[in-house]
Design an enzyme around this catalytic site. Structure first.
Site, PDB file in Angstrom:
ATOM      1  N   SER A   1      26.705  43.035  42.694  1.00  0.00           N
ATOM      2  CA  SER A   1      27.788  42.980  41.715  1.00  0.00           C
ATOM      3  C   SER A   1      27.513  41.907  40.664  1.00  0.00           C
ATOM      4  CB  SER A   1      29.130  42.762  42.431  1.00  0.00           C
ATOM      5  OG  SER A   1      30.219  42.862  41.536  1.00  0.00           O
ATOM      6  N   LEU A   2      28.322  40.872  40.626  1.00  0.00           N
ATOM      7  CA  LEU A   2      28.113  39.776  39.678  1.00  0.00           C
ATOM      8  C   LEU A   2      26.685  39.242  39.742  1.00  0.00           C
ATOM      9  CD1 LEU A   2      29.151  37.419  37.814  1.00  0.00           C
ATOM     10  CD2 LEU A   2      29.631  36.208  39.949  1.00  0.00           C
TER      11      LEU A   2
ATOM     12  N   ARG B   1      33.815  38.264  31.381  1.00  0.00           N
ATOM     13  CA  ARG B   1      33.926  39.387  32.331  1.00  0.00           C
ATOM     14  C   ARG B   1      35.054  39.111  33.323  1.00  0.00           C
ATOM     15  NH1 ARG B   1      31.493  40.559  37.518  1.00  0.00           N
ATOM     16  NH2 ARG B   1      30.827  42.740  37.783  1.00  0.00           N
TER      17      ARG B   1
ATOM     18  N   HIS C   1      35.414  47.270  40.968  1.00  0.00           N
ATOM     19  CA  HIS C   1      34.617  48.467  41.250  1.00  0.00           C
ATOM     20  C   HIS C   1      35.457  49.698  41.587  1.00  0.00           C
ATOM     21  CE1 HIS C   1      31.161  45.897  40.923  1.00  0.00           C
ATOM     22  NE2 HIS C   1      31.647  45.096  41.843  1.00  0.00           N
TER      23      HIS C   1
ATOM     24  N   GLN D   1      28.959  49.394  36.045  1.00  0.00           N
ATOM     25  CA  GLN D   1      29.020  48.686  37.322  1.00  0.00           C
ATOM     26  C   GLN D   1      30.418  48.148  37.611  1.00  0.00           C
ATOM     27  OE1 GLN D   1      28.815  44.688  37.778  1.00  0.00           O
ATOM     28  NE2 GLN D   1      26.818  44.607  38.772  1.00  0.00           N
TER      29      GLN D   1
ATOM     30  N   GLN E   1      30.576  37.408  44.009  1.00  0.00           N
ATOM     31  CA  GLN E   1      31.796  36.768  44.464  1.00  0.00           C
ATOM     32  C   GLN E   1      31.984  36.972  45.966  1.00  0.00           C
ATOM     33  OE1 GLN E   1      34.206  38.237  40.649  1.00  0.00           O
ATOM     34  NE2 GLN E   1      35.454  36.965  41.976  1.00  0.00           N
TER      35      GLN E   1
END
Length: 314
Positions: A92-93, A117, A201, A250, A11
Protein backbone atom coordinates in the site's frame (compact mmCIF):
# COMPACT_ATOMS: atom_id res chain seq x y z
CA UNK A 1 22.35 -16.88 -7.50
CA UNK A 2 19.43 -16.17 -5.17
CA UNK A 3 17.56 -13.01 -6.05
CA UNK A 4 16.59 -10.44 -3.41
CA UNK A 5 13.48 -8.29 -3.04
CA UNK A 6 13.33 -5.26 -0.75
CA UNK A 7 9.86 -4.71 0.70
CA UNK A 8 8.53 -1.52 2.30
CA UNK A 9 5.73 -1.62 4.91
CA UNK A 10 2.71 0.69 4.98
CA UNK A 11 0.34 1.89 7.65
CA UNK A 12 -0.06 -0.39 10.64
CA UNK A 13 3.65 -0.76 11.40
CA UNK A 14 3.93 2.63 13.11
CA UNK A 15 4.66 3.05 16.83
CA UNK A 16 6.18 5.71 19.07
CA UNK A 17 9.98 5.36 19.12
CA UNK A 18 9.98 2.97 16.16
CA UNK A 19 13.21 4.35 14.65
CA UNK A 20 15.09 5.09 17.88
CA UNK A 21 17.37 2.05 17.76
CA UNK A 22 18.55 2.69 14.21
CA UNK A 23 18.89 6.44 14.83
CA UNK A 24 21.24 5.75 17.76
CA UNK A 25 23.53 3.81 15.42
CA UNK A 26 23.25 5.57 12.07
CA UNK A 27 23.26 9.32 11.36
CA UNK A 28 21.34 8.86 8.11
CA UNK A 29 18.11 8.27 10.04
CA UNK A 30 17.77 11.69 11.69
CA UNK A 31 19.14 13.41 8.60
CA UNK A 32 16.37 11.87 6.52
CA UNK A 33 13.73 12.97 9.03
CA UNK A 34 15.14 16.51 9.09
CA UNK A 35 14.84 16.66 5.30
CA UNK A 36 11.21 15.55 5.50
CA UNK A 37 10.35 17.91 8.35
CA UNK A 38 11.48 20.86 6.23
CA UNK A 39 8.93 19.79 3.61
CA UNK A 40 6.11 19.11 6.06
CA UNK A 41 6.54 22.23 8.17
CA UNK A 42 6.63 20.36 11.49
CA UNK A 43 9.15 18.24 13.41
CA UNK A 44 8.29 14.71 12.31
CA UNK A 45 11.13 13.17 14.34
CA UNK A 46 9.92 14.78 17.58
CA UNK A 47 6.43 13.44 16.94
CA UNK A 48 7.80 9.99 16.23
CA UNK A 49 9.80 10.02 19.45
CA UNK A 50 7.41 11.73 21.84
CA UNK A 51 3.95 11.23 20.39
CA UNK A 52 1.20 11.39 21.26
CA UNK A 53 0.24 8.12 19.58
CA UNK A 54 -3.14 9.57 18.59
CA UNK A 55 -1.36 12.18 16.47
CA UNK A 56 1.00 9.63 14.89
CA UNK A 57 -1.99 7.44 14.00
CA UNK A 58 -3.72 10.20 12.03
CA UNK A 59 -3.38 8.99 8.47
CA UNK A 60 -1.97 12.30 7.14
CA UNK A 61 0.84 11.94 9.71
CA UNK A 62 1.25 8.16 9.60
CA UNK A 63 1.85 8.16 5.86
CA UNK A 64 4.88 10.49 5.79
CA UNK A 65 6.18 8.87 8.99
CA UNK A 66 6.21 5.43 7.37
CA UNK A 67 7.58 6.70 4.05
CA UNK A 68 10.46 8.50 5.78
CA UNK A 69 11.20 5.53 8.05
CA UNK A 70 11.48 3.24 5.04
CA UNK A 71 13.75 5.58 3.10
CA UNK A 72 15.91 6.27 6.18
CA UNK A 73 16.46 2.52 6.52
CA UNK A 74 17.17 2.21 2.80
CA UNK A 75 19.76 5.00 3.05
CA UNK A 76 21.46 3.22 5.94
CA UNK A 77 21.66 0.06 3.82
CA UNK A 78 23.14 2.02 0.93
CA UNK A 79 25.66 3.79 3.19
CA UNK A 80 26.85 0.40 4.44
CA UNK A 81 27.36 -0.71 0.82
CA UNK A 82 24.60 -3.30 1.02
CA UNK A 83 23.81 -5.14 -2.17
CA UNK A 84 21.41 -3.85 -4.80
CA UNK A 85 18.09 -5.76 -4.75
CA UNK A 86 16.65 -7.37 -7.85
CA UNK A 87 13.10 -6.22 -7.13
CA UNK A 88 11.28 -3.68 -4.97
CA UNK A 89 7.71 -3.72 -3.67
CA UNK A 90 5.72 -1.91 -1.02
CA UNK A 91 2.53 -2.72 0.84
CA UNK A 92 0.00 0.00 0.00
CA UNK A 93 1.64 3.23 1.17
CA UNK A 94 4.98 1.38 1.09
CA UNK A 95 4.80 1.43 -2.70
CA UNK A 96 5.81 5.10 -2.57
CA UNK A 97 8.91 4.20 -0.57
CA UNK A 98 9.76 1.55 -3.16
CA UNK A 99 9.40 4.09 -5.98
CA UNK A 100 11.69 6.54 -4.16
CA UNK A 101 14.27 3.78 -3.67
CA UNK A 102 14.03 3.00 -7.39
CA UNK A 103 14.65 6.65 -8.26
CA UNK A 104 11.22 7.10 -9.85
CA UNK A 105 10.03 9.81 -7.43
CA UNK A 106 12.26 12.30 -5.64
CA UNK A 107 12.15 11.90 -1.85
CA UNK A 108 10.91 15.43 -1.14
CA UNK A 109 8.15 15.04 -3.73
CA UNK A 110 7.08 11.74 -2.19
CA UNK A 111 6.87 13.31 1.29
CA UNK A 112 4.50 15.98 -0.04
CA UNK A 113 2.46 13.44 -2.03
CA UNK A 114 1.83 11.02 0.81
CA UNK A 115 0.95 13.79 3.28
CA UNK A 116 -1.67 15.05 0.82
CA UNK A 117 -2.72 11.46 0.05
CA UNK A 118 -3.50 11.05 3.74
CA UNK A 119 -5.53 14.27 3.81
CA UNK A 120 -7.48 13.27 0.70
CA UNK A 121 -8.27 9.87 2.20
CA UNK A 122 -9.42 11.45 5.45
CA UNK A 123 -11.67 13.88 3.59
CA UNK A 124 -13.22 11.14 1.43
CA UNK A 125 -15.39 9.76 4.24
CA UNK A 126 -16.85 11.55 7.29
CA UNK A 127 -15.28 10.46 10.57
CA UNK A 128 -16.89 7.35 11.99
CA UNK A 129 -18.70 6.31 8.82
CA UNK A 130 -16.09 3.86 7.50
CA UNK A 131 -14.39 0.84 9.00
CA UNK A 132 -11.88 -1.95 8.34
CA UNK A 133 -11.56 -5.39 9.89
CA UNK A 134 -9.05 -8.24 9.62
CA UNK A 135 -10.58 -11.65 8.92
CA UNK A 136 -8.50 -14.71 9.77
CA UNK A 137 -9.09 -18.26 8.66
CA UNK A 138 -11.30 -18.01 5.56
CA UNK A 139 -10.44 -18.72 1.94
CA UNK A 140 -10.27 -15.60 -0.26
CA UNK A 141 -13.20 -16.55 -2.57
CA UNK A 142 -15.43 -17.22 0.45
CA UNK A 143 -14.75 -13.77 1.87
CA UNK A 144 -15.23 -12.08 -1.51
CA UNK A 145 -18.69 -13.65 -1.72
CA UNK A 146 -19.49 -12.68 1.88
CA UNK A 147 -18.71 -9.04 1.07
CA UNK A 148 -21.10 -9.18 -1.90
CA UNK A 149 -23.85 -10.58 0.34
CA UNK A 150 -23.24 -8.03 3.11
CA UNK A 151 -23.14 -4.90 0.93
CA UNK A 152 -26.92 -4.37 0.73
CA UNK A 153 -26.54 -1.13 -1.19
CA UNK A 154 -23.47 0.01 0.75
CA UNK A 155 -19.75 -0.60 0.22
CA UNK A 156 -17.74 -3.46 1.67
CA UNK A 157 -14.92 -5.30 -0.09
CA UNK A 158 -11.71 -7.22 0.43
CA UNK A 159 -9.08 -4.51 0.75
CA UNK A 160 -5.84 -6.33 1.58
CA UNK A 161 -5.07 -9.89 0.53
CA UNK A 162 -2.18 -10.08 2.98
CA UNK A 163 -1.55 -13.82 3.22
CA UNK A 164 -3.52 -17.06 2.87
CA UNK A 165 -6.29 -16.88 5.45
CA UNK A 166 -5.46 -13.30 6.39
CA UNK A 167 -7.55 -10.69 4.58
CA UNK A 168 -8.68 -7.18 5.53
CA UNK A 169 -12.14 -5.94 4.57
CA UNK A 170 -13.07 -2.27 4.19
CA UNK A 171 -16.10 -0.07 3.55
CA UNK A 172 -19.11 1.55 5.18
CA UNK A 173 -19.16 0.78 8.91
CA UNK A 174 -22.53 -1.02 8.95
CA UNK A 175 -21.62 -3.08 5.88
CA UNK A 176 -18.29 -4.09 7.43
CA UNK A 177 -20.15 -5.12 10.59
CA UNK A 178 -22.56 -7.25 8.53
CA UNK A 179 -19.69 -8.87 6.64
CA UNK A 180 -17.83 -9.49 9.90
CA UNK A 181 -20.83 -11.33 11.35
CA UNK A 182 -21.25 -13.42 8.20
CA UNK A 183 -17.54 -14.25 8.31
CA UNK A 184 -17.89 -15.49 11.89
CA UNK A 185 -20.86 -17.62 10.86
CA UNK A 186 -18.81 -19.04 7.97
CA UNK A 187 -16.12 -20.22 10.38
CA UNK A 188 -13.59 -17.39 10.49
CA UNK A 189 -11.05 -18.05 13.24
CA UNK A 190 -11.02 -14.39 14.27
CA UNK A 191 -12.52 -11.10 13.08
CA UNK A 192 -10.67 -8.06 14.39
CA UNK A 193 -11.92 -4.48 13.90
CA UNK A 194 -8.94 -2.28 13.03
CA UNK A 195 -8.21 1.08 14.69
CA UNK A 196 -8.06 3.10 11.47
CA UNK A 197 -9.43 6.51 10.60
CA UNK A 198 -10.27 5.77 6.94
CA UNK A 199 -11.61 2.75 4.99
CA UNK A 200 -8.76 2.24 2.53
CA UNK A 201 -8.74 0.24 -0.72
CA UNK A 202 -12.45 0.25 -1.44
CA UNK A 203 -14.83 2.27 -3.64
CA UNK A 204 -15.26 4.90 -0.91
CA UNK A 205 -11.74 6.07 -1.83
CA UNK A 206 -12.50 6.59 -5.54
CA UNK A 207 -13.10 10.37 -5.19
CA UNK A 208 -9.79 10.70 -3.34
CA UNK A 209 -8.09 8.65 -6.07
CA UNK A 210 -9.27 11.08 -8.75
CA UNK A 211 -7.80 14.02 -6.85
CA UNK A 212 -4.61 12.07 -6.13
CA UNK A 213 -4.17 11.41 -9.84
CA UNK A 214 -4.28 15.16 -10.51
CA UNK A 215 -1.61 15.67 -7.87
CA UNK A 216 0.58 12.94 -9.36
CA UNK A 217 0.36 14.54 -12.82
CA UNK A 218 2.14 17.60 -11.44
CA UNK A 219 5.10 15.55 -10.15
CA UNK A 220 8.07 14.47 -12.26
CA UNK A 221 8.52 10.70 -12.54
CA UNK A 222 11.86 9.31 -13.74
CA UNK A 223 12.65 5.95 -15.32
CA UNK A 224 13.00 3.22 -12.72
CA UNK A 225 16.46 1.87 -11.90
CA UNK A 226 14.85 -1.31 -10.50
CA UNK A 227 11.56 -3.12 -11.17
CA UNK A 228 8.89 -2.07 -8.67
CA UNK A 229 6.03 -4.56 -8.43
CA UNK A 230 2.92 -2.45 -7.94
CA UNK A 231 -0.07 -3.42 -5.79
CA UNK A 232 -2.85 -2.79 -8.26
CA UNK A 233 -1.67 -5.06 -11.07
CA UNK A 234 1.15 -7.20 -9.61
CA UNK A 235 3.55 -6.02 -12.28
CA UNK A 236 6.10 -3.29 -12.87
CA UNK A 237 5.79 -0.41 -15.31
CA UNK A 238 8.45 1.50 -17.19
CA UNK A 239 6.10 4.24 -18.40
CA UNK A 240 5.56 7.12 -15.95
CA UNK A 241 1.90 7.54 -16.88
CA UNK A 242 1.24 3.86 -16.15
CA UNK A 243 2.94 4.23 -12.77
CA UNK A 244 0.73 7.23 -11.95
CA UNK A 245 -2.42 5.38 -12.99
CA UNK A 246 -1.48 2.36 -10.89
CA UNK A 247 -0.84 4.57 -7.84
CA UNK A 248 -4.21 6.28 -8.21
CA UNK A 249 -6.10 3.00 -8.68
CA UNK A 250 -4.27 1.48 -5.74
CA UNK A 251 -6.20 3.80 -3.43
CA UNK A 252 -9.54 2.11 -4.15
CA UNK A 253 -8.46 -1.31 -5.41
CA UNK A 254 -7.20 -4.15 -3.17
CA UNK A 255 -3.60 -4.67 -2.12
CA UNK A 256 -2.70 -7.99 -3.77
CA UNK A 257 0.16 -8.81 -1.43
CA UNK A 258 -0.10 -12.61 -1.55
CA UNK A 259 0.04 -12.48 -5.35
CA UNK A 260 2.94 -10.01 -5.19
CA UNK A 261 5.09 -12.29 -3.05
CA UNK A 262 4.24 -15.32 -5.18
CA UNK A 263 5.16 -13.34 -8.30
CA UNK A 264 8.54 -12.54 -6.73
CA UNK A 265 9.11 -16.18 -5.78
CA UNK A 266 8.25 -17.28 -9.32
CA UNK A 267 10.78 -14.70 -10.56
CA UNK A 268 13.59 -16.37 -8.61
CA UNK A 269 13.48 -14.36 -5.36
CA UNK A 270 14.65 -16.41 -2.39
CA UNK A 271 15.48 -13.58 0.02
CA UNK A 272 13.07 -10.87 1.14
CA UNK A 273 14.25 -7.87 3.14
CA UNK A 274 11.74 -5.66 4.97
CA UNK A 275 13.04 -2.12 4.85
CA UNK A 276 11.38 -0.12 7.62
CA UNK A 277 10.26 -0.33 11.24
CA UNK A 278 8.75 -3.48 12.71
CA UNK A 279 8.42 -6.84 11.00
CA UNK A 280 4.82 -7.02 9.79
CA UNK A 281 5.75 -7.94 6.22
CA UNK A 282 8.29 -10.51 7.39
CA UNK A 283 5.49 -12.24 9.29
CA UNK A 284 3.15 -12.17 6.29
CA UNK A 285 5.85 -13.47 3.98
CA UNK A 286 6.52 -16.46 6.20
CA UNK A 287 2.82 -17.31 6.01
CA UNK A 288 2.92 -17.08 2.21
CA UNK A 289 6.16 -19.06 1.77
CA UNK A 290 7.88 -20.66 4.75
CA UNK A 291 11.12 -21.58 2.89
CA UNK A 292 11.88 -17.99 1.90
CA UNK A 293 14.67 -16.27 3.82
CA UNK A 294 13.25 -13.11 5.39
CA UNK A 295 14.98 -10.24 7.19
CA UNK A 296 13.52 -7.14 8.85
CA UNK A 297 16.05 -4.29 8.99
CA UNK A 298 14.89 -2.93 12.35
CA UNK A 299 18.22 -3.12 14.24
CA UNK A 300 21.97 -3.09 13.68
CA UNK A 301 22.15 -6.84 14.28
CA UNK A 302 19.40 -7.47 11.71
CA UNK A 303 21.16 -5.33 9.12
CA UNK A 304 24.47 -7.11 9.70
CA UNK A 305 22.76 -10.51 9.45
CA UNK A 306 21.14 -9.55 6.16
CA UNK A 307 24.47 -8.35 4.79
CA UNK A 308 26.14 -11.56 5.93
CA UNK A 309 23.73 -13.68 3.87
CA UNK A 310 24.73 -11.64 0.83
CA UNK A 311 28.37 -12.48 1.48
CA UNK A 312 27.51 -16.14 1.93
CA UNK A 313 25.61 -16.19 -1.34
CA UNK A 314 28.48 -14.84 -3.41
Amino acid sequence: MTKTAFLFPGQGSQSIGMMSALASEYSQVKATFEEASAVLGYDLWALLEDGPAEELNRTEVTQPAMLVSGIATWRVWQALKGGKPDYLAGHSLGEYSALVAAGVIQFVDAVSIVAERGRLMQQATPAGTGAMAAVLGLEDPVLVEICKQAADGEVVACANFNAPGQVVISGDRKAVERASELARQAGARRVLPLPVSVPSHCLLMKPAAARLRELLLAVHFSDSSLPVIQNADVRSYADAEQVREALARQLWQPVRWTETIRFLLDSGVGRCVECGPGKVLAGLNRRISKPTTVFALNSRDAIESAMQTEDDDE
